[in-house]
Motif scaffolding. Structure first.
Motif, PDB file in Angstrom:
ATOM      1  N   PRO A 130       0.798  -1.228   0.000  1.00 60.95           N
ATOM      2  CA  PRO A 130       0.000   0.000   0.000  1.00 60.95           C
ATOM      3  C   PRO A 130       0.833   1.282   0.000  1.00 60.95           C
ATOM      4  O   PRO A 130       0.354   2.332  -0.393  1.00 60.95           O
ATOM      5  CB  PRO A 130      -0.824  -0.100   1.278  1.00 60.95           C
ATOM      6  N   ASP A 131       2.095   1.186   0.434  1.00 60.12           N
ATOM      7  CA  ASP A 131       2.966   2.368   0.436  1.00 60.12           C
ATOM      8  C   ASP A 131       3.644   2.596  -0.908  1.00 60.12           C
ATOM      9  O   ASP A 131       4.330   3.589  -1.103  1.00 60.12           O
ATOM     10  CB  ASP A 131       4.039   2.225   1.524  1.00 60.12           C
ATOM     11  N   ASP A 132       3.483   1.671  -1.832  1.00 63.74           N
ATOM     12  CA  ASP A 132       4.140   1.756  -3.137  1.00 63.74           C
ATOM     13  C   ASP A 132       3.145   2.179  -4.208  1.00 63.74           C
ATOM     14  O   ASP A 132       2.912   1.476  -5.183  1.00 63.74           O
ATOM     15  CB  ASP A 132       4.787   0.412  -3.487  1.00 63.74           C
ATOM     16  N   LEU A 133       2.529   3.330  -4.018  1.00 66.92           N
ATOM     17  CA  LEU A 133       1.591   3.885  -4.988  1.00 66.92           C
ATOM     18  C   LEU A 133       2.363   4.819  -5.906  1.00 66.92           C
ATOM     19  O   LEU A 133       3.256   5.529  -5.454  1.00 66.92           O
ATOM     20  CB  LEU A 133       0.513   4.679  -4.242  1.00 66.92           C
ATOM     21  N   PHE A 134       2.045   4.841  -7.180  1.00 72.89           N
ATOM     22  CA  PHE A 134       2.756   5.711  -8.112  1.00 72.89           C
ATOM     23  C   PHE A 134       1.762   6.304  -9.104  1.00 72.89           C
ATOM     24  O   PHE A 134       0.709   5.724  -9.376  1.00 72.89           O
ATOM     25  CB  PHE A 134       3.859   4.939  -8.846  1.00 72.89           C
ATOM     26  N   PRO A 135       2.090   7.491  -9.637  1.00 71.15           N
ATOM     27  CA  PRO A 135       1.215   8.137 -10.624  1.00 71.15           C
ATOM     28  C   PRO A 135       1.013   7.232 -11.837  1.00 71.15           C
ATOM     29  O   PRO A 135       1.951   6.614 -12.326  1.00 71.15           O
ATOM     30  CB  PRO A 135       1.978   9.399 -11.013  1.00 71.15           C
ATOM     31  N   GLY A 136      -0.233   7.120 -12.261  1.00 72.05           N
ATOM     32  CA  GLY A 136      -0.579   6.308 -13.417  1.00 72.05           C
ATOM     33  C   GLY A 136      -1.106   4.931 -13.049  1.00 72.05           C
ATOM     34  O   GLY A 136      -1.652   4.239 -13.898  1.00 72.05           O
ATOM     35  N   LEU A 137      -0.947   4.532 -11.779  1.00 72.95           N
ATOM     36  CA  LEU A 137      -1.482   3.246 -11.337  1.00 72.95           C
ATOM     37  C   LEU A 137      -3.001   3.278 -11.442  1.00 72.95           C
ATOM     38  O   LEU A 137      -3.643   4.240 -11.021  1.00 72.95           O
ATOM     39  CB  LEU A 137      -1.064   2.965  -9.889  1.00 72.95           C
ATOM     40  N   VAL A 138      -3.580   2.253 -12.020  1.00 73.15           N
ATOM     41  CA  VAL A 138      -5.029   2.177 -12.204  1.00 73.15           C
ATOM     42  C   VAL A 138      -5.601   1.292 -11.098  1.00 73.15           C
ATOM     43  O   VAL A 138      -5.139   0.181 -10.880  1.00 73.15           O
ATOM     44  CB  VAL A 138      -5.386   1.601 -13.587  1.00 73.15           C
ATOM     45  N   ILE A 139      -6.609   1.816 -10.394  1.00 73.68           N
ATOM     46  CA  ILE A 139      -7.239   1.064  -9.317  1.00 73.68           C
ATOM     47  C   ILE A 139      -8.750   1.079  -9.484  1.00 73.68           C
ATOM     48  O   ILE A 139      -9.307   1.966 -10.138  1.00 73.68           O
ATOM     49  CB  ILE A 139      -6.850   1.604  -7.922  1.00 73.68           C
ATOM     50  N   LYS A 140      -9.389   0.090  -8.889  1.00 80.60           N
ATOM     51  CA  LYS A 140     -10.853  -0.003  -8.918  1.00 80.60           C
ATOM     52  C   LYS A 140     -11.388   0.675  -7.658  1.00 80.60           C
ATOM     53  O   LYS A 140     -10.900   0.443  -6.560  1.00 80.60           O
ATOM     54  CB  LYS A 140     -11.281  -1.463  -8.944  1.00 80.60           C
ATOM     55  N   ILE A 141     -12.405   1.494  -7.845  1.00 82.23           N
ATOM     56  CA  ILE A 141     -13.050   2.204  -6.744  1.00 82.23           C
ATOM     57  C   ILE A 141     -14.510   1.780  -6.682  1.00 82.23           C
ATOM     58  O   ILE A 141     -15.192   1.752  -7.697  1.00 82.23           O
ATOM     59  CB  ILE A 141     -12.988   3.734  -6.960  1.00 82.23           C
ATOM     60  N   THR A 142     -14.970   1.465  -5.489  1.00 80.07           N
ATOM     61  CA  THR A 142     -16.388   1.211  -5.269  1.00 80.07           C
ATOM     62  C   THR A 142     -16.837   2.193  -4.194  1.00 80.07           C
ATOM     63  O   THR A 142     -16.631   1.967  -3.009  1.00 80.07           O
ATOM     64  CB  THR A 142     -16.646  -0.234  -4.809  1.00 80.07           C
ATOM     65  N   SER A 143     -17.372   3.299  -4.639  1.00 77.70           N
ATOM     66  CA  SER A 143     -17.746   4.374  -3.728  1.00 77.70           C
ATOM     67  C   SER A 143     -18.965   3.981  -2.893  1.00 77.70           C
ATOM     68  O   SER A 143     -20.006   3.615  -3.430  1.00 77.70           O
ATOM     69  CB  SER A 143     -18.046   5.645  -4.516  1.00 77.70           C
ATOM     70  N   SER A 144     -18.799   4.054  -1.581  1.00 77.27           N
ATOM     71  CA  SER A 144     -19.920   3.749  -0.706  1.00 77.27           C
ATOM     72  C   SER A 144     -20.815   4.941  -0.495  1.00 77.27           C
ATOM     73  O   SER A 144     -21.979   4.808  -0.139  1.00 77.27           O
ATOM     74  CB  SER A 144     -19.408   3.226   0.646  1.00 77.27           C
ATOM     75  N   ASN A 145     -20.265   6.131  -0.703  1.00 75.62           N
ATOM     76  CA  ASN A 145     -21.062   7.342  -0.586  1.00 75.62           C
ATOM     77  C   ASN A 145     -20.429   8.438  -1.443  1.00 75.62           C
ATOM     78  O   ASN A 145     -19.232   8.501  -1.556  1.00 75.62           O
ATOM     79  CB  ASN A 145     -21.156   7.805   0.863  1.00 75.62           C
ATOM     80  N   PRO A 146     -21.259   9.294  -2.042  1.00 76.75           N
ATOM     81  CA  PRO A 146     -20.712  10.375  -2.860  1.00 76.75           C
ATOM     82  C   PRO A 146     -19.986  11.380  -1.982  1.00 76.75           C
ATOM     83  O   PRO A 146     -20.300  11.542  -0.811  1.00 76.75           O
ATOM     84  CB  PRO A 146     -21.925  11.011  -3.530  1.00 76.75           C
ATOM     85  N   ARG A 147     -19.006  12.044  -2.577  1.00 73.18           N
ATOM     86  CA  ARG A 147     -18.252  13.070  -1.846  1.00 73.18           C
ATOM     87  C   ARG A 147     -19.171  14.216  -1.491  1.00 73.18           C
ATOM     88  O   ARG A 147     -20.088  14.559  -2.206  1.00 73.18           O
ATOM     89  CB  ARG A 147     -17.150  13.644  -2.729  1.00 73.18           C
ATOM     90  N   SER A 148     -18.879  14.825  -0.383  1.00 73.45           N
ATOM     91  CA  SER A 148     -19.608  16.041  -0.019  1.00 73.45           C
ATOM     92  C   SER A 148     -18.605  17.075   0.429  1.00 73.45           C
ATOM     93  O   SER A 148     -17.663  16.781   1.130  1.00 73.45           O
ATOM     94  CB  SER A 148     -20.621  15.769   1.088  1.00 73.45           C
ATOM     95  N   ASN A 149     -18.796  18.310  -0.015  1.00 74.81           N
ATOM     96  CA  ASN A 149     -17.871  19.397   0.338  1.00 74.81           C
ATOM     97  C   ASN A 149     -18.531  20.384   1.223  1.00 74.81           C
ATOM     98  O   ASN A 149     -19.614  20.687   1.238  1.00 74.81           O
ATOM     99  CB  ASN A 149     -17.347  20.093  -0.919  1.00 74.81           C
TER     100      ASN A 149
END
Length: 82
Positions: free
Chosen positions: A63-82
């Motif tokens: 998890p500490d080896d993240l780099f720009p361009g890495l493609v990941i799957k996201i399953t959003s449990s809730n929409p962002r709120s600002n």
């Protein structure tokens, strides 16, 4: 008259860009997410509302080896709120 029309269309265009930008900002993350420079799993998790990124992405071995361009799957449990 032509100058007035051109000026009006320029102002309308910038207003539309601001509204469009706000709509993009308010929507939740896409299911396929491309990591950007400086992001961590924690910031992406907060931004996208997905606390289980590592579990859903077996190709992330460290998890500490993240780099720009890495493609990941996201399953959003809730929409962002600002």
């Amino acid at each position: 008259m032509i100058a007035f029309i051109l000026l009006s269309s320029i102002r309308d265009g910038t207003a539309n860009d601001r509204v469009r930008g706000r709509q993009l900002q308010d929507r939740p993350c896409d299911e396929i997410y491309v990591v950007q420079e400086g992001e961590t799993l924690h910031t992406i998790s907060d931004k996208c509302g997905d606390p289980y990124i590592v579990e859903r992405n077996p190709h992330i071995h460290d998890p500490d080896d993240l780099f720009p361009g890495l493609v990941i799957k996201i399953t959003s449990s809730n929409p962002r709120s600002n």
